[in-house]
Scaffold this motif. Structure first.
Motif, PDB file in Angstrom:
ATOM      1  N   ARG A 182      31.767  43.559  51.659  1.00  0.00           N
ATOM      2  CA  ARG A 182      30.901  43.225  52.792  1.00  0.00           C
ATOM      3  C   ARG A 182      29.461  42.998  52.334  1.00  0.00           C
ATOM      4  NH1 ARG A 182      32.867  44.407  57.917  1.00  0.00           N
ATOM      5  NH2 ARG A 182      30.742  44.766  58.676  1.00  0.00           N
ATOM      6  N   ARG A 183      29.048  43.716  51.297  1.00  0.00           N
ATOM      7  CA  ARG A 183      27.690  43.547  50.764  1.00  0.00           C
ATOM      8  C   ARG A 183      27.560  42.274  49.944  1.00  0.00           C
ATOM      9  NH1 ARG A 183      24.400  48.254  50.234  1.00  0.00           N
ATOM     10  NH2 ARG A 183      23.418  47.186  48.506  1.00  0.00           N
ATOM     11  N   GLY A 184      28.625  41.918  49.225  1.00  0.00           N
ATOM     12  CA  GLY A 184      28.568  40.757  48.351  1.00  0.00           C
ATOM     13  C   GLY A 184      29.699  39.790  48.647  1.00  0.00           C
ATOM     14  N   PRO A 185      29.566  38.975  49.693  1.00  0.00           N
ATOM     15  CA  PRO A 185      30.679  38.129  50.140  1.00  0.00           C
ATOM     16  C   PRO A 185      30.969  36.922  49.263  1.00  0.00           C
ATOM     17  CG  PRO A 185      28.717  37.710  51.461  1.00  0.00           C
ATOM     18  CD  PRO A 185      28.380  38.850  50.563  1.00  0.00           C
ATOM     19  N   ASP A 186      30.085  36.595  48.300  1.00  0.00           N
ATOM     20  CA  ASP A 186      30.283  35.372  47.523  1.00  0.00           C
ATOM     21  C   ASP A 186      31.331  35.513  46.428  1.00  0.00           C
ATOM     22  OD1 ASP A 186      28.396  34.064  49.061  1.00  0.00           O
ATOM     23  OD2 ASP A 186      26.745  34.611  47.735  1.00  0.00           O
ATOM     24  N   SER A 187      31.447  36.684  45.835  1.00  0.00           N
ATOM     25  CA  SER A 187      32.481  36.911  44.822  1.00  0.00           C
ATOM     26  C   SER A 187      32.678  38.404  44.636  1.00  0.00           C
ATOM     27  CB  SER A 187      32.104  36.265  43.479  1.00  0.00           C
ATOM     28  OG  SER A 187      30.991  36.920  42.892  1.00  0.00           O
ATOM     29  N   LEU A 188      33.860  38.772  44.166  1.00  0.00           N
ATOM     30  CA  LEU A 188      34.174  40.177  43.901  1.00  0.00           C
ATOM     31  C   LEU A 188      34.966  40.253  42.606  1.00  0.00           C
ATOM     32  CD1 LEU A 188      34.216  43.170  44.895  1.00  0.00           C
ATOM     33  CD2 LEU A 188      36.441  42.646  45.920  1.00  0.00           C
ATOM     34  N   GLY A 189      34.479  41.046  41.665  1.00  0.00           N
ATOM     35  CA  GLY A 189      35.152  41.164  40.379  1.00  0.00           C
ATOM     36  C   GLY A 189      35.269  42.604  39.938  1.00  0.00           C
ATOM     37  N   CYS A 190      36.127  42.822  38.945  1.00  0.00           N
ATOM     38  CA  CYS A 190      36.381  44.170  38.453  1.00  0.00           C
ATOM     39  C   CYS A 190      36.701  44.080  36.964  1.00  0.00           C
ATOM     40  CB  CYS A 190      37.551  44.770  39.230  1.00  0.00           C
ATOM     41  SG  CYS A 190      37.820  46.515  38.937  1.00  0.00           S
ATOM     42  N   GLU A 191      36.198  45.019  36.200  1.00  0.00           N
ATOM     43  CA  GLU A 191      36.444  45.062  34.756  1.00  0.00           C
ATOM     44  C   GLU A 191      36.683  46.500  34.346  1.00  0.00           C
ATOM     45  OE1 GLU A 191      36.845  43.010  31.095  1.00  0.00           O
ATOM     46  OE2 GLU A 191      36.466  42.208  33.102  1.00  0.00           O
ATOM     47  N   ARG A 192      37.757  46.715  33.550  1.00  0.00           N
ATOM     48  CA  ARG A 192      38.089  48.066  33.093  1.00  0.00           C
ATOM     49  C   ARG A 192      37.956  48.163  31.577  1.00  0.00           C
ATOM     50  NH1 ARG A 192      43.901  49.356  35.495  1.00  0.00           N
ATOM     51  NH2 ARG A 192      44.218  47.194  34.842  1.00  0.00           N
ATOM     52  N   LEU A 193      37.392  49.273  31.136  1.00  0.00           N
ATOM     53  CA  LEU A 193      37.351  49.604  29.718  1.00  0.00           C
ATOM     54  C   LEU A 193      38.101  50.905  29.513  1.00  0.00           C
ATOM     55  CD1 LEU A 193      33.588  48.953  28.789  1.00  0.00           C
ATOM     56  CD2 LEU A 193      35.548  47.478  28.275  1.00  0.00           C
ATOM     57  N   ARG A 194      38.885  50.985  28.454  1.00  0.00           N
ATOM     58  CA  ARG A 194      39.583  52.227  28.128  1.00  0.00           C
ATOM     59  C   ARG A 194      39.055  52.745  26.803  1.00  0.00           C
ATOM     60  NH1 ARG A 194      45.806  51.707  30.387  1.00  0.00           N
ATOM     61  NH2 ARG A 194      45.190  51.340  32.557  1.00  0.00           N
ATOM     62  N   VAL A 195      38.592  53.993  26.844  1.00  0.00           N
ATOM     63  CA  VAL A 195      37.892  54.589  25.706  1.00  0.00           C
ATOM     64  C   VAL A 195      38.656  55.810  25.227  1.00  0.00           C
ATOM     65  CG1 VAL A 195      35.696  55.502  24.884  1.00  0.00           C
ATOM     66  CG2 VAL A 195      35.727  53.819  26.749  1.00  0.00           C
ATOM     67  N   CYS A 196      38.921  55.861  23.925  1.00  0.00           N
ATOM     68  CA  CYS A 196      39.590  57.021  23.341  1.00  0.00           C
ATOM     69  C   CYS A 196      38.571  58.125  23.050  1.00  0.00           C
ATOM     70  CB  CYS A 196      40.290  56.630  22.039  1.00  0.00           C
ATOM     71  SG  CYS A 196      41.693  55.536  22.260  1.00  0.00           S
ATOM     72  N   ALA A 197      39.098  59.323  22.800  1.00  0.00           N
ATOM     73  CA  ALA A 197      38.229  60.464  22.536  1.00  0.00           C
ATOM     74  C   ALA A 197      37.409  60.285  21.270  1.00  0.00           C
ATOM     75  CB  ALA A 197      39.059  61.735  22.446  1.00  0.00           C
TER      76      ALA A 197
END
Length: 624
Positions: free
Chosen positions: A46-61
């Motif tokens: 609702r705040r950003g109607p022009d685009s929506l994205g997601c990025e995940r990083l997985r980090v080991c100990a």
């Protein structure tokens, strides 16, 4: 504003609290209740109607990055033991740049940035580029060595780099902003740079999240809930190696949270909000008395040099915040609507909104219409509606070629059911009736859905017609009362303790505005995919106001509507707003009459509400 969030999840997360957080009594083990990534994404959209994205990083100990992934579903499910997942979410309301962009932005180095705000100086943003693009380029030039977390300006000792650190770079930015930046570096030296964070709490400026708009430290212990309003600042979450941390844990990522100082001394001065000239001398008072006598004898308004300085600073602030960049203008041209209003004003017809309207008229091409958004819970009888109608006439008088469109947004509190619940989630963790009343009024005003009297606004055939504003930028007068002694309690403090007491109260108001006002107000406005901009809170405006002696800012032994916000009344006169210069201060909850309706609904009468100090009553503590 855009919507941004970071979610840390997985079985291998251990957060070492900063000293500031520990001093504030924050319990890192307080998990509260959870929220899924999908729920966050829906709120942020609702705040950003022009685009929506997601990025995940997985980090080991051990600091190894397993890879980055997009995310179309929830986070944290199926994460391997000893692996931590960082989920970055970015919803974009794009108003600048030549080409559409989407967030999160990922650099070739592997760094990730989600950004919310506007850059008005410090970092060059070309006309054909978006702020996020320019900022990422600048951040990528920063040194990623750990020694920058410990020292401020010295060159890096381990790699002899003369590059700026991230805190040095961020300290140069002028304008409102928040970000989350994953700075990819050597193993065991990856850093997340959020502008605001507390341990084990997702950073999210959203309906259920957190956002701040001024700078403060963890100065007051608080009982933490899952979502908190956070003081602004620069914080880093740094991955630490187990053998260096001194902690004997298996399969766990150690994240150390640090708070960093601003390296810009002028910014530090604004944060401290210290005025040099507070108590007038005999000579100062004599000079002031002579100027008053000159005014009375000449019967012409003598505007001070200080008023001209404030006017100049405010005009530049409005100009910066209303420049229609290339992308925005291209979109507007496609619509081919000669009555289109790219920028609107939260409009009561009072002193602050009238000044903003007159300045916007000077800064915006005359071909554009300006929408004046006015909300009322008592039709044409609400004080703010009466002053708005009068203000419209005065604006038409000083600028007859401009198309001014007064949008009358009328409703009754009894008609709001699901809307009130939604606004309650937006203002959280604020939870008093005053907060809810203000939040509802702002939320309705930002929606821009009302009626236009064509005969008054010289539009269409003169008939009254339904209209919904499409303006994506909304100017708001927040900060004027805090800086210019506009509240009734300022008059009380002055009466009881003189100039020093007044100055202390004003400083308190400015330094807590992030918690009492800005996060709440911004979330209510941006929920409609609109960006609130606050010209009175521009760095140069604040600096200019602080340079003016306090007795030139206000004269609180004079009547209401004259001595309060004296400097802004002089500015209004310079703009030709003679009637607006005499308008008394009226808060939106009273001017729109939502407070009266709320008192009757929740307490039975205004009298009963006053006896119960209804404005400060927490909603969950009062059930009917």
């Amino acid at each position: 504003m855009c919507g941004i969030a970071l979610v840390l999840s997985g079985g291998g997360v251990v957060v070492a609290p900063s000293a500031a957080a520990a001093a504030a009594g924050i319990d890192p083990s307080d998990e509260g209740k959870g929220v899924t990534v999908d729920e966050l994404k829906e709120a942020l959209r609702r705040r950003g109607p022009d685009s929506l994205g997601c990025e995940r990083l997985r980090v080991c100990a051990d600091g190894r990055i397993l890879g980055s992934y997009g995310c179309d579903c929830g986070s944290g499910d199926g994460v391997d033991v000893g692996v931590t997942e960082l989920c970055f979410i970015g919803a974009t309301l794009q108003l600048r740049g030549a080409e559409p962009i989407s967030q999160p932005m990922v650099a070739q180095s592997g760094s990730v940035l989600v950004y919310n705000g506007e850059i008005y100086g410090g970092i060059h943003v070309p006309d054909d580029q978006n702020d996020t693009q320019s900022l990422l380029s600048s951040l990528e030039s920063c040194c990623s060595c750990d020694c920058h977390a410990l020292v401020r300006d010295e060159a890096c000792g381990c790699c002899r780099s003369v590059a700026k650190s991230v805190p040095q770079m961020l300290s140069t930015i002028k304008g409102p902003w928040a970000l989350i930046y994953w700075q990819a570096g050597r193993l065991e030296n990856n850093v997340v740079w959020p502008r605001c964070i507390r341990e084990k709490k997702p950073l999210a400026s959203t309906v259920k999240g957190v956002e701040s708009a001024a700078d403060n430290d963890f100065s007051e212990p608080t009982n933490m809930s899952y979502w908190e309003e956070l003081p602004c600042g620069m914080y880093s979450i740094q991955l630490k190696g187990l053998e260096k941390s001194g902690m004997c844990m298996k399969e766990a990522c150690i994240f150390e949270v640090r708070k960093h100082d601003w390296t810009n001394s002028s910014l530090d001065e604004l944060i401290q909000w210290k005025r040099k000239s507070i108590v007038p001398t005999v000579d100062d008072l004599t000079s002031h008395k002579n100027s008053v006598e000159d005014y009375r004898s000449s019967q012409s308004f003598r505007n001070s040099t200080e008023a001209y300085r404030v006017l100049t600073a405010l005009r530049e602030s409005v100009k910066l915040r209303t420049n229609l960049n290339r992308l925005f203008q291209d979109d507007l041209t496609k619509l081919k609507d000669d009555e289109l209003a790219p920028i609107a004003i939260l409009f009561s017809g009072g002193l602050d909104s009238m000044i903003l309207a007159a300045l916007l008229d000077q800064c915006l091409d005359s071909k554009w219409t300006i929408d004046l958004l006015n909300v009322s819970f008592d039709g044409q009888l609400a004080p703010d509606r009466i002053s708005a109608l009068a203000g419209l006439k005065e604006l038409q008088r000083i600028s007859p070629i401009r198309r001014w469109r007064l949008v009358e947004i009328d409703t009754a509190l009894t008609n709001l059911k699901g809307e009130s619940e939604h606004v309650m989630s937006l203002i959280h963790p604020s939870n008093t009736y005053m907060d809810l009343n203000i939040g509802i009024a702002l939320w309705l005003a930002a929606g821009g859905d009302g009626w236009v009297d064509g005969s008054l606004c010289n539009m269409q055939d003169g008939s009254r017609y339904k209209y919904k504003s499409t303006s994506r930028v909304l100017l708001v007068g927040s900060g004027a009362d805090e800086q210019c002694a506009g509240y009734g309690r300022h008059r009380t403090k002055y009466r009881l303790g003189g100039w020093v007491s007044l100055d202390e109260e004003m400083r308190l108001d400015v330094q807590r505005i992030w918690k009492r006002n800005m996060g709440r107000d911004d979330r209510c406005i941006s929920d409609h995919g609109k960006e609130a901009r606050f010209p009175f809170l521009d760095e140069n405006v604040i600096k200019t106001l602080l340079e003016i002696p306090l007795w030139e800012m206000a004269k609180l032994d004079e009547p209401v509507g004259k001595g309060d916000k004296k400097i802004l009344r002089e500015v209004a006169n310079l703009l030709g707003l003679k009637e607006a210069a005499l308008q008394p201060k009226r808060a939106i909850q009273f001017g729109s009459r939502i407070a009266r309706e709320s008192n009757r609904k929740n307490f039975g009468s205004n009298r009963a509400a006053n006896q119960a100090s209804a404005g400060s009553v927490e909603i969950h503590h009062h059930a009917r």
